[in-house]
Write a protein that holds these residues in place. Structure first.
Motif, PDB file in Angstrom:
ATOM      1  N   SER A 187     -14.751  82.563  28.827  1.00 16.47           N
ATOM      2  CA  SER A 187     -14.812  83.911  29.415  1.00 16.47           C
ATOM      3  C   SER A 187     -13.762  84.065  30.509  1.00 16.47           C
ATOM      4  O   SER A 187     -13.215  85.142  30.690  1.00 16.47           O
ATOM      5  CB  SER A 187     -16.220  84.278  29.886  1.00 16.47           C
ATOM      6  N   ARG A 188     -13.424  82.972  31.212  1.00 16.53           N
ATOM      7  CA  ARG A 188     -12.396  83.089  32.260  1.00 16.53           C
ATOM      8  C   ARG A 188     -10.984  83.032  31.715  1.00 16.53           C
ATOM      9  O   ARG A 188     -10.070  83.651  32.263  1.00 16.53           O
ATOM     10  CB  ARG A 188     -12.547  81.943  33.275  1.00 16.53           C
ATOM     11  N   HIS A 189     -10.773  82.236  30.664  1.00 15.92           N
ATOM     12  CA  HIS A 189      -9.386  81.910  30.285  1.00 15.92           C
ATOM     13  C   HIS A 189      -8.975  82.375  28.893  1.00 15.92           C
ATOM     14  O   HIS A 189      -7.879  82.023  28.441  1.00 15.92           O
ATOM     15  CB  HIS A 189      -9.166  80.393  30.384  1.00 15.92           C
ATOM     16  N   ALA A 190      -9.822  83.137  28.225  1.00 22.40           N
ATOM     17  CA  ALA A 190      -9.459  83.551  26.853  1.00 22.40           C
ATOM     18  C   ALA A 190      -8.094  84.253  26.853  1.00 22.40           C
ATOM     19  O   ALA A 190      -7.269  84.025  25.952  1.00 22.40           O
ATOM     20  CB  ALA A 190     -10.538  84.453  26.276  1.00 22.40           C
ATOM     21  N   GLY A 191      -7.853  85.079  27.876  1.00 23.17           N
ATOM     22  CA  GLY A 191      -6.573  85.810  27.958  1.00 23.17           C
ATOM     23  C   GLY A 191      -5.398  84.841  28.052  1.00 23.17           C
ATOM     24  O   GLY A 191      -4.380  85.003  27.358  1.00 23.17           O
ATOM     25  N   ASP A 192      -5.523  83.798  28.876  1.00 20.12           N
ATOM     26  CA  ASP A 192      -4.450  82.780  29.027  1.00 20.12           C
ATOM     27  C   ASP A 192      -4.237  82.036  27.719  1.00 20.12           C
ATOM     28  O   ASP A 192      -3.112  81.748  27.329  1.00 20.12           O
ATOM     29  CB  ASP A 192      -4.865  81.665  30.000  1.00 20.12           C
ATOM     30  N   ILE A 193      -5.342  81.701  27.063  1.00 20.58           N
ATOM     31  CA  ILE A 193      -5.234  80.943  25.806  1.00 20.58           C
ATOM     32  C   ILE A 193      -4.435  81.769  24.811  1.00 20.58           C
ATOM     33  O   ILE A 193      -3.482  81.266  24.190  1.00 20.58           O
ATOM     34  CB  ILE A 193      -6.646  80.594  25.253  1.00 20.58           C
ATOM     35  N   VAL A 194      -4.782  83.038  24.709  1.00 19.43           N
ATOM     36  CA  VAL A 194      -4.112  83.920  23.745  1.00 19.43           C
ATOM     37  C   VAL A 194      -2.617  84.057  24.073  1.00 19.43           C
ATOM     38  O   VAL A 194      -1.788  84.155  23.165  1.00 19.43           O
ATOM     39  CB  VAL A 194      -4.848  85.292  23.708  1.00 19.43           C
ATOM     40  N   LYS A 195      -2.271  84.002  25.367  1.00 18.28           N
ATOM     41  CA  LYS A 195      -0.840  84.123  25.751  1.00 18.28           C
ATOM     42  C   LYS A 195       0.011  83.006  25.163  1.00 18.28           C
ATOM     43  O   LYS A 195       1.215  83.155  25.008  1.00 18.28           O
ATOM     44  CB  LYS A 195      -0.709  84.107  27.283  1.00 18.28           C
ATOM     45  N   HIS A 196      -0.608  81.855  24.871  1.00 20.10           N
ATOM     46  CA  HIS A 196       0.148  80.739  24.287  1.00 20.10           C
ATOM     47  C   HIS A 196       0.435  80.943  22.799  1.00 20.10           C
ATOM     48  O   HIS A 196       1.194  80.186  22.209  1.00 20.10           O
ATOM     49  CB  HIS A 196      -0.638  79.427  24.412  1.00 20.10           C
ATOM     50  N   LEU A 197      -0.244  81.925  22.190  1.00 28.03           N
ATOM     51  CA  LEU A 197      -0.185  82.039  20.719  1.00 28.03           C
ATOM     52  C   LEU A 197       0.866  83.059  20.293  1.00 28.03           C
ATOM     53  O   LEU A 197       1.110  84.032  21.012  1.00 28.03           O
ATOM     54  CB  LEU A 197      -1.567  82.471  20.184  1.00 28.03           C
ATOM     55  N   PRO A 198       1.467  82.845  19.125  1.00 24.33           N
ATOM     56  CA  PRO A 198       2.425  83.836  18.625  1.00 24.33           C
ATOM     57  C   PRO A 198       1.713  85.122  18.212  1.00 24.33           C
ATOM     58  O   PRO A 198       0.480  85.175  18.203  1.00 24.33           O
ATOM     59  CB  PRO A 198       3.053  83.135  17.424  1.00 24.33           C
ATOM     60  N   GLN A 199       2.477  86.146  17.872  1.00 23.02           N
ATOM     61  CA  GLN A 199       1.910  87.476  17.616  1.00 23.02           C
ATOM     62  C   GLN A 199       0.905  87.511  16.462  1.00 23.02           C
ATOM     63  O   GLN A 199      -0.138  88.116  16.591  1.00 23.02           O
ATOM     64  CB  GLN A 199       3.030  88.489  17.379  1.00 23.02           C
ATOM     65  N   SER A 200       1.224  86.852  15.345  1.00 24.08           N
ATOM     66  CA  SER A 200       0.308  86.985  14.212  1.00 24.08           C
ATOM     67  C   SER A 200      -0.377  85.649  13.907  1.00 24.08           C
ATOM     68  O   SER A 200       0.245  84.725  13.396  1.00 24.08           O
ATOM     69  CB  SER A 200       1.107  87.471  12.990  1.00 24.08           C
ATOM     70  N   VAL A 201      -1.649  85.562  14.270  1.00 26.52           N
ATOM     71  CA  VAL A 201      -2.388  84.334  13.934  1.00 26.52           C
ATOM     72  C   VAL A 201      -3.676  84.670  13.190  1.00 26.52           C
ATOM     73  O   VAL A 201      -4.345  85.661  13.498  1.00 26.52           O
ATOM     74  CB  VAL A 201      -2.796  83.482  15.172  1.00 26.52           C
ATOM     75  N   ALA A 202      -3.977  83.838  12.214  1.00 27.29           N
ATOM     76  CA  ALA A 202      -5.297  83.890  11.583  1.00 27.29           C
ATOM     77  C   ALA A 202      -6.118  82.784  12.246  1.00 27.29           C
ATOM     78  O   ALA A 202      -5.566  81.767  12.679  1.00 27.29           O
ATOM     79  CB  ALA A 202      -5.172  83.643  10.083  1.00 27.29           C
ATOM     80  N   VAL A 203      -7.424  82.985  12.325  1.00 22.43           N
ATOM     81  CA  VAL A 203      -8.273  82.022  13.046  1.00 22.43           C
ATOM     82  C   VAL A 203      -9.254  81.374  12.083  1.00 22.43           C
ATOM     83  O   VAL A 203      -9.984  82.068  11.357  1.00 22.43           O
ATOM     84  CB  VAL A 203      -9.057  82.740  14.174  1.00 22.43           C
ATOM     85  N   ALA A 204      -9.266  80.042  12.069  1.00 21.72           N
ATOM     86  CA  ALA A 204     -10.265  79.300  11.278  1.00 21.72           C
ATOM     87  C   ALA A 204     -11.102  78.506  12.268  1.00 21.72           C
ATOM     88  O   ALA A 204     -10.558  77.928  13.212  1.00 21.72           O
ATOM     89  CB  ALA A 204      -9.576  78.346  10.315  1.00 21.72           C
ATOM     90  N   GLU A 205     -12.416  78.505  12.071  1.00 19.58           N
ATOM     91  CA  GLU A 205     -13.261  77.722  12.989  1.00 19.58           C
ATOM     92  C   GLU A 205     -14.068  76.695  12.219  1.00 19.58           C
ATOM     93  O   GLU A 205     -14.790  77.016  11.270  1.00 19.58           O
ATOM     94  CB  GLU A 205     -14.194  78.648  13.785  1.00 19.58           C
ATOM     95  N   LEU A 206     -13.971  75.435  12.648  1.00 20.20           N
ATOM     96  CA  LEU A 206     -14.711  74.345  12.012  1.00 20.20           C
ATOM     97  C   LEU A 206     -16.103  74.253  12.642  1.00 20.20           C
ATOM     98  O   LEU A 206     -16.220  74.086  13.860  1.00 20.20           O
ATOM     99  CB  LEU A 206     -13.972  73.017  12.213  1.00 20.20           C
ATOM    100  N   GLY A 207     -17.146  74.394  11.842  1.00 22.15           N
ATOM    101  CA  GLY A 207     -18.514  74.303  12.373  1.00 22.15           C
ATOM    102  C   GLY A 207     -18.764  75.386  13.407  1.00 22.15           C
ATOM    103  O   GLY A 207     -19.101  75.097  14.555  1.00 22.15           O
ATOM    104  N   SER A 208     -18.626  76.635  13.000  1.00 18.44           N
ATOM    105  CA  SER A 208     -18.675  77.770  13.944  1.00 18.44           C
ATOM    106  C   SER A 208     -20.028  77.933  14.625  1.00 18.44           C
ATOM    107  O   SER A 208     -20.105  78.501  15.706  1.00 18.44           O
ATOM    108  CB  SER A 208     -18.362  79.065  13.196  1.00 18.44           C
ATOM    109  N   GLY A 209     -21.112  77.446  13.988  1.00 10.73           N
ATOM    110  CA  GLY A 209     -22.433  77.816  14.500  1.00 10.73           C
ATOM    111  C   GLY A 209     -22.539  79.327  14.501  1.00 10.73           C
ATOM    112  O   GLY A 209     -22.013  80.002  13.603  1.00 10.73           O
ATOM    113  N   THR A 210     -23.182  79.882  15.554  1.00 11.82           N
ATOM    114  CA  THR A 210     -23.394  81.340  15.581  1.00 11.82           C
ATOM    115  C   THR A 210     -22.135  82.124  15.946  1.00 11.82           C
ATOM    116  O   THR A 210     -22.134  83.345  15.835  1.00 11.82           O
ATOM    117  CB  THR A 210     -24.443  81.713  16.644  1.00 11.82           C
TER     118      THR A 210
END
Ligand code: SAM
Length: 322
Positions: free
Chosen positions: A64-87
């Motif tokens: 919740s604090r750093h999601a914005g910073d994390i996203v800044k490291h990523l290129p413009q077009s990303v697809a997201v895969a999650e291993l063992g997403s749970g809920t």
């Protein structure tokens, strides 16, 4: 070293893998992925709310604090895969940050159909998101996502909740190497890892005072009774948690409180337990920051950034496929 968390599960193999684990020389064991049937997944959701289980809240605070910073490291077009997403409740925080700049294809990969259904419900109202759930093993699912990605699109793989800790030491590096081979250079892995802390705090996280984790662990025997026509008497096994100093891991066991014989008809198995003998059901390895750095480099990633929680030692690390 056993690859406890990643061995391929085909439902009809349940009997085979239960038989293999319970007839093994030395320590009997059952793979931790079998903990997640419908009831197991529901109990895990309750575990995440327990005062003793600080991991989930720590990762929630980081995201919740750093999601914005994390996203800044990523290129413009990303697809997201999650291993063992749970809920997918925590994932929502990151997906919301991504959605501020792009529409997102999100692929939760889960062996638990009920967790996958909860995840789809949790994210149902996010209009910027297309959710394609894959009821698969981690790497099987990831192979499918990699094959579906659009030309030039980068992948962000999420492996949250310190689920990487469910692999034995050594097996975790092997798994990460296999994962890296599915990715392209420049893809990302966001890995949540629980860090070593006071032994009493780590033990309490898996042995809560309400007994929810005990129920989660014992439910594995209920599952074997139901699905494999077995006659485990739950009152004759107790939930036990130890910290293995050598492997730096919490281990969950089910310890037999009697000398007893159990029949697992669906696996054509009759099994003797001595008084005090245990079944190892889950490993939860606790990491150091140096170890995470070595794991990244040893498996073909370059660590890009790390975010820590100030209340509960937990690291969210972003790695780039090198
Ligand atoms: C420790 S829980 C973590 C859930 C969620 N990521 C979190 O952080 O709260 C592990 C999840 O991985 C799933 N899982 C376990 N083994 C798996 C496997 N081999 N392949 C796919 N999913 C698996 C379980 O069903 C469970 O939902």
């Amino acid at each position: 070293m056993t690859d406890r968390a990643s061995t391929l599960v085909i439902p009809s193999d349940f009997a085979f893998l239960v038989r293999e684990g319970l007839t093994r020389e030395g320590q009997k064991e059952l793979l931790s992925k079998f903990l997640y049937d419908q009831l197991g997944s529901a109990l895990f959701d309750v575990i995440c709310l327990l005062p003793e289980y600080g991991l989930t809240r720590a990762e929630e605070r980081i995201l919740s604090r750093h999601a914005g910073d994390i996203v800044k490291h990523l290129p413009q077009s990303v697809a997201v895969a999650e291993l063992g997403s749970g809920t997918g409740k925590k994932t929502r925080l990151l997906l919301e940050a991504l959605c501020r700049r792009q529409t997102v294809s999100y692929y939760p990969i889960e062996i638990s159909s009920s967790a996958l259904a909860s995840c789809a419900r949790e994210l149902n109202d996010m209009r910027c998101l297309s959710v394609v759930g894959l009821e698969r093993e981690y790497l099987d699912g990831l192979l499918e996502v990699a094959a579906r990605r659009a030309e030039g699109q980068r992948l962000l793989v999420l492996f949250l909740g310190s689920t990487i800790g469910n692999f034995d030491r050594g097996a975790n590096g092997k798994f990460l190497k296999q994962l890296r081979r599915i990715l392209w250079e420049g893809d990302f892995l966001l890995l949540g890892a629980d860090l070593e802390k006071e032994v009493d705090t780590m033990l309490a996280a898996y042995d809560d005072s309400l007994g929810v984790t005990a129920a989660f662990n014992l439910n594995l025997l209920t599952r074997i009774n139901r699905e494999l026509d077995a006659d485990f008497r739950l009152g004759q096994f107790t939930h036990e948690v130890i910290f293995n100093q050598r492997t730096r891991s919490i281990e969950m066991h089910l310890r037999s409180s009697a000398e007893q014989v159990v029949r697992v008809a669906g696996a054509d198995l009759t099994i003797d337990f001595t008084l005090g003998e245990s079944i190892h059901t889950e490993t939860c390895h606790k990491f150091s920051l140096e170890e995470l750095q070595q794991l990244a480099q040893g498996s073909g990633f370059r660590p890009a950034s790390t975010w820590l929680d100030s209340q509960w030692p937990f690291a969210e690390t972003l790695w780039v496929a090198a």
